[in-house]
Design a protein around this motif. Sequence first.
Motif, PDB file in Angstrom:
ATOM      1  N   GLU A 206     -14.195  55.365  83.382  1.00  0.00           N
ATOM      2  CA  GLU A 206     -13.417  56.589  83.593  1.00  0.00           C
ATOM      3  C   GLU A 206     -13.001  57.192  82.247  1.00  0.00           C
ATOM      4  O   GLU A 206     -12.856  58.409  82.106  1.00  0.00           O
ATOM      5  CB  GLU A 206     -12.188  56.289  84.447  1.00  0.00           C
ATOM      6  CG  GLU A 206     -12.571  55.751  85.824  1.00  0.00           C
ATOM      7  CD  GLU A 206     -11.383  55.166  86.580  1.00  0.00           C
ATOM      8  OE1 GLU A 206     -10.256  55.607  86.366  1.00  0.00           O
ATOM      9  OE2 GLU A 206     -11.605  54.241  87.387  1.00  0.00           O
TER      10      GLU A 206
ATOM     11  N   GLY B  46     -11.821  51.259  84.598  1.00  0.00           N
ATOM     12  CA  GLY B  46     -11.144  52.290  83.803  1.00  0.00           C
ATOM     13  C   GLY B  46     -11.927  52.624  82.536  1.00  0.00           C
ATOM     14  O   GLY B  46     -11.820  53.736  82.005  1.00  0.00           O
TER      15      GLY B  46
ATOM     16  N   ILE C 279      -6.203  53.910  80.773  1.00  0.00           N
ATOM     17  CA  ILE C 279      -6.806  54.039  82.105  1.00  0.00           C
ATOM     18  C   ILE C 279      -7.211  52.646  82.578  1.00  0.00           C
ATOM     19  O   ILE C 279      -7.923  51.931  81.877  1.00  0.00           O
ATOM     20  CB  ILE C 279      -8.079  54.926  82.083  1.00  0.00           C
ATOM     21  CG1 ILE C 279      -7.784  56.278  81.425  1.00  0.00           C
ATOM     22  CG2 ILE C 279      -8.625  55.115  83.489  1.00  0.00           C
ATOM     23  CD1 ILE C 279      -8.944  57.239  81.414  1.00  0.00           C
ATOM     24  N   GLY C 280      -6.754  52.291  83.767  1.00  0.00           N
ATOM     25  CA  GLY C 280      -7.138  50.982  84.301  1.00  0.00           C
ATOM     26  C   GLY C 280      -6.134  50.519  85.333  1.00  0.00           C
ATOM     27  O   GLY C 280      -5.414  51.324  85.931  1.00  0.00           O
TER      28      GLY C 280
ATOM     29  N   ASN D 150      -3.694  56.247  89.528  1.00  0.00           N
ATOM     30  CA  ASN D 150      -4.652  56.063  90.631  1.00  0.00           C
ATOM     31  C   ASN D 150      -3.953  55.680  91.940  1.00  0.00           C
ATOM     32  O   ASN D 150      -4.233  54.640  92.513  1.00  0.00           O
ATOM     33  CB  ASN D 150      -5.691  55.004  90.250  1.00  0.00           C
ATOM     34  CG  ASN D 150      -5.019  53.702  89.822  1.00  0.00           C
ATOM     35  OD1 ASN D 150      -3.789  53.635  89.718  1.00  0.00           O
ATOM     36  ND2 ASN D 150      -5.787  52.668  89.609  1.00  0.00           N
TER      37      ASN D 150
ATOM     38  N   ALA E 198      -8.400  50.853  77.761  1.00  0.00           N
ATOM     39  CA  ALA E 198      -8.914  50.882  79.131  1.00  0.00           C
ATOM     40  C   ALA E 198      -9.329  49.498  79.599  1.00  0.00           C
ATOM     41  O   ALA E 198      -9.769  48.659  78.810  1.00  0.00           O
ATOM     42  CB  ALA E 198     -10.108  51.836  79.221  1.00  0.00           C
TER      43      ALA E 198
END
Length: 272
Positions: free
Chosen positions: A112, A109, A187-188, A212, A105
């Motif tokens: 998240e 992120g 995630i990122g 996203n 991440a």
Amino acid sequence: MAKILEKMVLGPGIKSLVIDSPLIARKSRPGQFVVLRISEKGERIPLTIADWNSERGTIKIVFQEVGKTTKHLGSMSVGDEIIDIVGPMGQPSEIKFYGTVAIVAGGVGVAEAYPIARALKSIGNRVIAIIGARSKDLLVMAEEIKEVVDELFLTTDDGSMGRWGLVTDQLRDILSEGMTINRVITIGPVIMMKAVSEITRKFNLPTIASLNPIMIDATGMCGGCRVYVGGETKFTCIDGPEFDAHKVDFDLLILRLNMYKDKEQIADKVCV
Ligand SMILES: Cc1cc2nc3c(=O)[nH]c(=O)nc-3n(C[C@H](O)[C@H](O)[C@H](O)COP(=O)(O)OP(=O)(O)OC[C@H]3O[C@@H](n4cnc5c(N)ncnc54)[C@H](O)[C@@H]3O)c2cc1C
Ligand code: FES
């Protein structure tokens, strides 16, 4: 209306808010998000539920001030009310026993990824986190992540904390050294998730990316959040936000994210 109960500045332009939202707190699952609107004429923006407390009836969001709405949200204070907040939205993350899971991440992120890492660990997975940011000031929730994972690798682009370099450098190294990893969750920033998926493809390693895109209605009706996954059009708001990273058309996602850039810049300069 949802009241802001706590506010913290986590870094330059990065803030967290704890919001009174008992119904959402009761139903939240890792990987889900809320869609909120700040004023009557404001746009609705999606933000991941970074944490929740069902007994207290609160949810936490962590966000980066990138444009008009996130800057406005960041200027709100404890006691202020968000006009509407809808959620939990999206499909929850698949929390199963995989063996060893690496969470890769970057930027916000990391916040998240936190509930996902915690849930995976709670059912017996070995969880490795590789988290990074441009510099140490921008690294969020590292302490919280550290508490819920077995092993933590930190990277910063400028070397101000942890390893100098990118999360993908660390991932490539541990995979090349032969560390067994059964699943990767990334995630990122989109460019980072694309790079992660290119590495894991070479190692034939199942990889999930939390996408996203720009969202508008977040109900599956407008098509604004459409992404191309494995030759099919999917709506991130209802089918996602998580997808098989090896099947995602990241280049199209990048193009679509930049679609309204000129209008966003104008909106950012116009007062509410
Ligand atoms: C499911 C989901 C969960 C999200 N969770 C979070 C979160 O927990 N924390 C957080 O900070 N952000 C999160 N985002 C991104 C967040 O929604 C956007 O940053 C926000 O909508 C920007 O609104 P704005 O009006 O402030 O900026 P805008 O004026 O809309 O955009 C400003 C700049 O940011 C870029 N941008 C806009 N949307 C995105 C995006 N989705 N991804 C990357 N760049 C974008 C634009 O291209 C533009 O350059 C999430 C997005 C999705 C789809
Ligand atoms: S945001 Fe409209 S379909 Fe997903």
